[in-house]
Scaffold this motif. Structure first.
Motif, PDB file in Angstrom:
ATOM      1  N   ASN A 120       0.837  -1.199   0.000  1.00 19.83           N
ATOM      2  CA  ASN A 120       0.000   0.000   0.000  1.00 19.83           C
ATOM      3  C   ASN A 120       0.873   1.250   0.000  1.00 19.83           C
TER       4      ASN A 120
ATOM      5  N   TYR B 143      -4.380   1.172  -2.577  1.00 16.21           N
ATOM      6  CA  TYR B 143      -4.029  -0.110  -1.990  1.00 16.21           C
ATOM      7  C   TYR B 143      -3.114  -0.895  -2.931  1.00 16.21           C
TER       8      TYR B 143
ATOM      9  N   ALA C 180      -3.205  -6.371  -0.708  1.00 13.05           N
ATOM     10  CA  ALA C 180      -4.395  -5.876  -0.004  1.00 13.05           C
ATOM     11  C   ALA C 180      -5.640  -6.063  -0.870  1.00 13.05           C
TER      12      ALA C 180
ATOM     13  N   ARG D 200      -4.908 -11.020   6.419  1.00 12.75           N
ATOM     14  CA  ARG D 200      -5.224  -9.662   5.967  1.00 12.75           C
ATOM     15  C   ARG D 200      -4.973  -8.644   7.070  1.00 12.75           C
TER      16      ARG D 200
ATOM     17  N   LYS E 142      -2.252  -5.729   7.152  1.00 13.79           N
ATOM     18  CA  LYS E 142      -2.706  -4.356   7.380  1.00 13.79           C
ATOM     19  C   LYS E 142      -1.830  -3.640   8.411  1.00 13.79           C
TER      20      LYS E 142
ATOM     21  N   THR F  49      -2.430   2.819   5.352  1.00  8.07           N
ATOM     22  CA  THR F  49      -3.767   2.820   4.763  1.00  8.07           C
ATOM     23  C   THR F  49      -3.951   4.096   3.947  1.00  8.07           C
TER      24      THR F  49
END
Length: 223
Positions: free
Chosen positions: A52, A57, A61, A112, A116, A121
């Motif tokens: 990301n 993204y 992701a 995931r 993350k 993000t």
């Protein structure tokens, strides 16, 4: 950080190796072929955005998102279909498939979330109403919570019924069954599915509003 930077040492070393091989005109052996293959894999990955960034993204992701979405689109109606079937060998076989997909979704969501944690993000979007960010975060939180509730309640229901489950890398079963707890977890399983359907519908509706009314790029970030 950028994947291009992360793989830069590998790309440079592979380039130097190719140049040296060309100078020597040595016969290419299997190790050299593997090195060339790895070199081009690194080139492809460096061209693709795997991680990301603050704008969109990355590839992994996106794969986690869409594979999970597609699995749930199949798994939820599949589960309700099983409820209507009478007990038979066919139902047992279909339930085993349902369980395998459910455990796969559990692993996928765990991976995931771990992915993350080590990735930024994308946040280059503005709020169109007060509290929009909070609503979005709450929706994501309850999406994850409902998925874990569904998968874990389904697993516990089967284990308390005395069944042995395969978790791919190992098998596990409880020493004693408890049909009352199995029924309780089955109820949680059903209601968590209804909650997930509502949350996914809200999520899809929000994406449609963002794309067609707010005219932002929130959908493009995940495509």
């Amino acid at each position: 950080f950028s994947l291009n930077i992360a793989f830069l040492p590998f790309i440079i070393s592979s380039t130097l190796w190719l140049a040296e091989t060309d100078k020597k005109h040595d016969e290419i052996n299997i190790i050299e072929i593997i090195n060339v293959f790895i070199f081009f894999i690194f080139l492809i990955l460096s061209w693709m955005q795997v991680f990301n960034n603050l704008i969109r993204y990355g590839l992994l992701a996106k794969l986690f998102h869409w594979i999970t979405f597609l699995a749930l689109i199949v798994q939820i109606p599949f589960g309700f279909y099983l409820v209507g079937l009478e007990f038979s060998e066919r139902r047992i076989d279909l339930e085993n498939i349902h369980i395998l997909i459910g455990i796969s979704v559990f692993y996928l969501v765990v991976l995931r979330l771990l992915w993350k944690l080590i990735n930024p993000t994308p946040n280059d979007w503005k709020e169109f109403f007060k509290g929009q960010t909070l609503v979005a975060k709450m929706n994501h939180f309850f999406l994850y919570a409902s998925i874990f509730s569904i998968t874990l309640s389904g697993i516990l229901k089967k284990l308390y019924m005395g069944e042995t489950l395969s978790f791919f890398i190992f098998e596990y079963s409880f020493k004693e069954s408890n049909f009352q707890l199995a029924d309780n977890f089955y109820v949680i399983h059903i209601y968590a599915n209804y909650l997930l359907i509502a949350l996914v519908s809200l999520h899809i509706g929000a994406v449609i509003v963002h794309h067609f009314f707010f005219k932002d790029k929130i959908l493009k970030k995940m495509l």
